[in-house]
Design a protein around this motif. Structure first.
Motif, PDB file in Angstrom:
ATOM      1  N   HIS A   1       6.869  63.740  -3.741  1.00 55.37           N
ATOM      2  CA  HIS A   1       6.527  62.635  -2.517  1.00 55.37           C
ATOM      3  C   HIS A   1       7.589  63.500  -1.249  1.00 55.37           C
ATOM      4  O   HIS A   1       7.114  62.788  -0.145  1.00 55.37           O
ATOM      5  N   ASP A   2       9.074  64.214  -1.684  1.00 53.07           N
ATOM      6  CA  ASP A   2       9.570  64.795  -0.930  1.00 53.07           C
ATOM      7  C   ASP A   2       9.986  66.467  -0.995  1.00 53.07           C
ATOM      8  O   ASP A   2      11.394  65.966  -1.314  1.00 53.07           O
TER       9      ASP A   2
ATOM     10  N   ALA B   1      10.578  85.931   6.512  1.00 51.98           N
ATOM     11  CA  ALA B   1       9.531  86.152   5.873  1.00 51.98           C
ATOM     12  C   ALA B   1       8.702  84.986   4.898  1.00 51.98           C
ATOM     13  O   ALA B   1       7.469  85.639   4.908  1.00 51.98           O
ATOM     14  N   LEU B   2       9.788  83.949   4.344  1.00 51.93           N
ATOM     15  CA  LEU B   2       9.127  83.624   3.481  1.00 51.93           C
ATOM     16  C   LEU B   2       7.521  82.240   4.762  1.00 51.93           C
ATOM     17  O   LEU B   2       6.941  82.297   3.785  1.00 51.93           O
ATOM     18  N   LEU B   3       8.382  82.052   5.988  1.00 50.26           N
ATOM     19  CA  LEU B   3       6.792  81.628   6.743  1.00 50.26           C
ATOM     20  C   LEU B   3       6.209  82.737   7.170  1.00 50.26           C
ATOM     21  O   LEU B   3       5.330  81.812   7.367  1.00 50.26           O
ATOM     22  N   ARG B   4       6.086  83.610   7.814  1.00 51.82           N
ATOM     23  CA  ARG B   4       5.073  84.623   8.051  1.00 51.82           C
ATOM     24  C   ARG B   4       4.363  84.675   6.583  1.00 51.82           C
ATOM     25  O   ARG B   4       2.906  84.900   7.089  1.00 51.82           O
ATOM     26  N   TYR B   5       4.751  85.134   5.901  1.00 50.62           N
ATOM     27  CA  TYR B   5       3.453  85.317   4.648  1.00 50.62           C
ATOM     28  C   TYR B   5       3.195  84.451   3.804  1.00 50.62           C
ATOM     29  O   TYR B   5       2.242  84.132   3.058  1.00 50.62           O
ATOM     30  N   GLY B   6       3.464  83.039   4.347  1.00 49.27           N
ATOM     31  CA  GLY B   6       2.543  81.169   3.934  1.00 49.27           C
ATOM     32  C   GLY B   6       3.530  81.454   2.530  1.00 49.27           C
ATOM     33  O   GLY B   6       2.390  80.482   2.289  1.00 49.27           O
ATOM     34  N   VAL B   7       4.323  81.513   2.338  1.00 42.83           N
ATOM     35  CA  VAL B   7       4.947  80.931   1.449  1.00 42.83           C
ATOM     36  C   VAL B   7       5.404  79.771   1.101  1.00 42.83           C
ATOM     37  O   VAL B   7       5.560  79.130   0.385  1.00 42.83           O
ATOM     38  N   VAL B   8       6.021  79.302   2.660  1.00 42.16           N
ATOM     39  CA  VAL B   8       6.729  78.110   2.758  1.00 42.16           C
ATOM     40  C   VAL B   8       5.514  77.535   4.231  1.00 42.16           C
ATOM     41  O   VAL B   8       5.026  78.025   4.781  1.00 42.16           O
ATOM     42  N   LEU B   9       6.090  75.831   4.632  1.00 40.36           N
ATOM     43  CA  LEU B   9       5.933  75.441   5.635  1.00 40.36           C
ATOM     44  C   LEU B   9       7.090  75.301   6.539  1.00 40.36           C
ATOM     45  O   LEU B   9       8.308  74.340   5.127  1.00 40.36           O
ATOM     46  N   ARG B  10       6.720  75.250   7.590  1.00 36.94           N
ATOM     47  CA  ARG B  10       7.631  74.075   8.101  1.00 36.94           C
ATOM     48  C   ARG B  10       7.233  72.331   8.660  1.00 36.94           C
ATOM     49  O   ARG B  10       6.008  72.195   8.114  1.00 36.94           O
ATOM     50  N   HIS B  11       8.232  71.385   7.685  1.00 37.66           N
ATOM     51  CA  HIS B  11       8.102  70.117   8.238  1.00 37.66           C
ATOM     52  C   HIS B  11       7.630  69.923   9.794  1.00 37.66           C
ATOM     53  O   HIS B  11       8.358  71.078  10.791  1.00 37.66           O
TER      54      HIS B  11
ATOM     55  N   LEU C   1       7.923  74.452  -0.179  1.00 36.48           N
ATOM     56  CA  LEU C   1       6.785  75.503  -0.817  1.00 36.48           C
ATOM     57  C   LEU C   1       5.416  75.169  -0.113  1.00 36.48           C
ATOM     58  O   LEU C   1       4.716  73.623  -0.505  1.00 36.48           O
ATOM     59  N   GLU C   2       5.145  75.794  -0.146  1.00 38.62           N
ATOM     60  CA  GLU C   2       2.968  75.590   0.616  1.00 38.62           C
ATOM     61  C   GLU C   2       2.395  75.395  -1.092  1.00 38.62           C
ATOM     62  O   GLU C   2       2.743  76.000  -2.116  1.00 38.62           O
ATOM     63  N   GLU C   3       1.327  74.685  -1.090  1.00 36.88           N
ATOM     64  CA  GLU C   3       1.091  74.288  -2.487  1.00 36.88           C
ATOM     65  C   GLU C   3      -0.403  75.108  -2.116  1.00 36.88           C
ATOM     66  O   GLU C   3      -1.401  75.249  -1.583  1.00 36.88           O
TER      67      GLU C   3
ATOM     68  N   HIS D   1      15.814  77.382  -5.924  1.00 40.60           N
ATOM     69  CA  HIS D   1      16.101  75.668  -4.580  1.00 40.60           C
ATOM     70  C   HIS D   1      14.273  75.444  -3.999  1.00 40.60           C
ATOM     71  O   HIS D   1      14.098  73.969  -4.759  1.00 40.60           O
ATOM     72  N   LEU D   2      13.614  76.216  -3.183  1.00 37.95           N
ATOM     73  CA  LEU D   2      12.053  74.988  -3.474  1.00 37.95           C
ATOM     74  C   LEU D   2      11.608  74.515  -4.034  1.00 37.95           C
ATOM     75  O   LEU D   2      10.675  73.977  -4.225  1.00 37.95           O
ATOM     76  N   MET D   3      11.525  75.653  -5.602  1.00 35.66           N
ATOM     77  CA  MET D   3      10.655  75.725  -6.691  1.00 35.66           C
ATOM     78  C   MET D   3      11.348  74.517  -7.187  1.00 35.66           C
ATOM     79  O   MET D   3      10.347  73.066  -7.579  1.00 35.66           O
ATOM     80  N   THR D   4      12.828  73.305  -7.057  1.00 35.43           N
ATOM     81  CA  THR D   4      13.254  72.784  -8.120  1.00 35.43           C
ATOM     82  C   THR D   4      13.093  71.636  -7.538  1.00 35.43           C
ATOM     83  O   THR D   4      12.601  70.676  -7.779  1.00 35.43           O
TER      84      THR D   4
END
Length: 171
Positions: free
Chosen positions: A130-131, A147-157, A166-168, A120-123
């Motif tokens: 842009h969003d 877990a995704l937040l801790r390991y730096g895979v995703v970021l919060r708004h 998703l983290e770039e 879902h995040l990749m799509t």
């Protein structure tokens, strides 16, 4: 004198034979040069048509390789996630409910797997760069999001803690 004449004649004959061989060799070299000069012109025209076709063929082959590699990577990611991050069971969610928020009623049937969260995040990142933020709802199991937040895979708004992206990694 006769001996000298005989020597001179044999010498002359050998020189004439050598001259004939040299002339044949020269003629062969000239023919070869002529054919080599004609070939590049023909090959240049053939090369242009072949190069266009070969470039397209190479691109097709490379695209097939990339597609195959992508499928292998996605299959490996799916297998890894299935093994190490299985879908939450009823027992796990009931333990979390008791410890975290007993008033909240979650059902494991509506929780999505980590694999689905990442898809879902990749799509979202690919369809709307842009969003790229995804709204968190009850279908996202909080331990997976944490877990995704801790390991730096995703970021919060930065303004809305209920949205993640998703983290770039390319930067």
């Amino acid at each position: 004198m006769e001996m000298i004449l005989s020597c001179v004649r044999t010498k002359k004959k050998s020189l004439q034979e050598q001259l004939e061989r040299e002339q044949k060799w020269l003629q062969e070299q000239l023919e070869m040069e002529k054919s080599l000069l004609e070939k590049p012109e023909d090959q240049q025209q053939n090369f242009l048509t072949l190069s266009e076709n070969s470039v397209i063929q190479k691109m097709k082959i490379n695209m097939e390789k990339v597609t195959l590699q992508k499928e292998k990577l996605l299959a490996a990611l799916g297998n890894f996630l299935d093994v190490h991050y299985p879908p939450p069971s009823e027992a796990e969610t009931s333990q979390k409910k008791v410890r975290m928020a007993p008033a909240r009623s979650e059902n494991t049937a509506n929780l999505i797997t980590l694999h689905e969260i990442l898809e879902h995040l990749m799509t979202k990142a690919m369809k709307s760069p842009h969003d790229p933020y995804v709204e968190l709802d009850d279908s996202f199991w909080p331990p997976y999001v944490e877990a995704l937040l801790r390991y730096g895979v995703v970021l919060r708004h930065p303004d809305d803690p209920h949205r993640i992206r998703l983290e770039e990694f390319h930067e």
